[in-house]
Scaffold this motif. Structure first.
Motif, mmCIF file in Angstrom:
data_model
loop_
_atom_site.group_PDB
_atom_site.id
_atom_site.type_symbol
_atom_site.label_atom_id
_atom_site.label_comp_id
_atom_site.label_asym_id
_atom_site.label_seq_id
_atom_site.Cartn_x
_atom_site.Cartn_y
_atom_site.Cartn_z
ATOM 1 N N GLY A 169 0.816 -1.219 0.000
ATOM 2 C CA GLY A 169 0.000 0.000 0.000
ATOM 3 C C GLY A 169 0.842 1.258 0.000
ATOM 4 O O GLY A 169 0.501 2.248 -0.651
ATOM 5 N N MET A 170 1.955 1.210 0.711
ATOM 6 C CA MET A 170 2.843 2.382 0.734
ATOM 7 C C MET A 170 3.507 2.614 -0.618
ATOM 8 O O MET A 170 3.719 3.753 -1.020
ATOM 9 C CB MET A 170 3.891 2.239 1.837
ATOM 10 C CG MET A 170 3.318 2.397 3.225
ATOM 11 S SD MET A 170 2.292 3.893 3.421
ATOM 12 C CE MET A 170 3.476 5.180 3.052
ATOM 13 N N ILE A 171 3.836 1.534 -1.325
ATOM 14 C CA ILE A 171 4.370 1.712 -2.683
ATOM 15 C C ILE A 171 3.319 2.386 -3.559
ATOM 16 O O ILE A 171 3.625 3.321 -4.310
ATOM 17 C CB ILE A 171 4.811 0.360 -3.292
ATOM 18 C CG1 ILE A 171 6.028 -0.196 -2.549
ATOM 19 C CG2 ILE A 171 5.142 0.525 -4.780
ATOM 20 C CD1 ILE A 171 6.419 -1.607 -2.957
ATOM 21 N N LEU A 172 2.063 1.933 -3.450
ATOM 22 C CA LEU A 172 0.987 2.537 -4.243
ATOM 23 C C LEU A 172 0.771 3.998 -3.861
ATOM 24 O O LEU A 172 0.612 4.857 -4.736
ATOM 25 C CB LEU A 172 -0.308 1.742 -4.065
ATOM 26 C CG LEU A 172 -0.296 0.316 -4.609
ATOM 27 C CD1 LEU A 172 -1.563 -0.419 -4.193
ATOM 28 C CD2 LEU A 172 -0.128 0.312 -6.114
ATOM 29 N N LEU A 173 0.766 4.276 -2.564
ATOM 30 C CA LEU A 173 0.590 5.654 -2.110
ATOM 31 C C LEU A 173 1.729 6.539 -2.593
ATOM 32 O O LEU A 173 1.506 7.661 -3.060
ATOM 33 C CB LEU A 173 0.490 5.706 -0.582
ATOM 34 C CG LEU A 173 0.308 7.097 0.025
ATOM 35 C CD1 LEU A 173 -1.019 7.704 -0.418
ATOM 36 C CD2 LEU A 173 0.401 7.039 1.527
#
Length: 123
Positions: free
Chosen positions: A49-53
């Motif tokens: 999720g942090m990569i996507l964010l």
């Protein structure tokens, strides 16, 4: 590239989590190994999720996204392999904390790189 990678890591985190909850218990009886597997899947999902964010909100911050990707690979990947076959992959033991350091570096790079852009401006 990071959007695709984050999505793939997210999907595989769900698959690994499901395997840990259902299939792994048939192969491994040690509750601490099951817990380690679940930790790896949890960290993989959160940092996917942090990569996507990062890809969406700070697309120029390749260092943060790269650190998250490297951290997932090393941290979660080494735990998965060590859980499945600890004798064969025992040399990967030191990789786990290095992966954790990459995850921390990703958060740090995101904080330093964003420079508070998401904080509301004082009037």
């Amino acid at each position: 590239m990071f959007w695709t990678l984050g999505s793939i890591y997210g999907a595989s985190a769900v698959a690994f989590g499901a395997f840990g909850a259902h299939g792994l218990k048939k192969k491994i009886a040690d509750p601490s190994k099951i817990a380690a597997w679940n930790t790896a899947a949890h960290y993989q999902l959160v940092h996917s999720g942090m990569i996507l964010l990062t890809a969406a909100a700070a697309p120029k911050n390749k260092i943060a996204a790269g650190c998250f990707a490297a951290g997932i690979t090393m941290f979660s990947g080494s735990i998965y392999l060590l859980t499945l076959d600890p004798q064969r992959f025992k040399a990967l033991g030191p990789v786990t904390p290095i992966g954790g350091l990459f995850l921390i570096a990703g958060w740090t790079a995101l904080a330093v790189g964003s420079r508070g852009k998401f904080l509301p401006k004082a009037s």
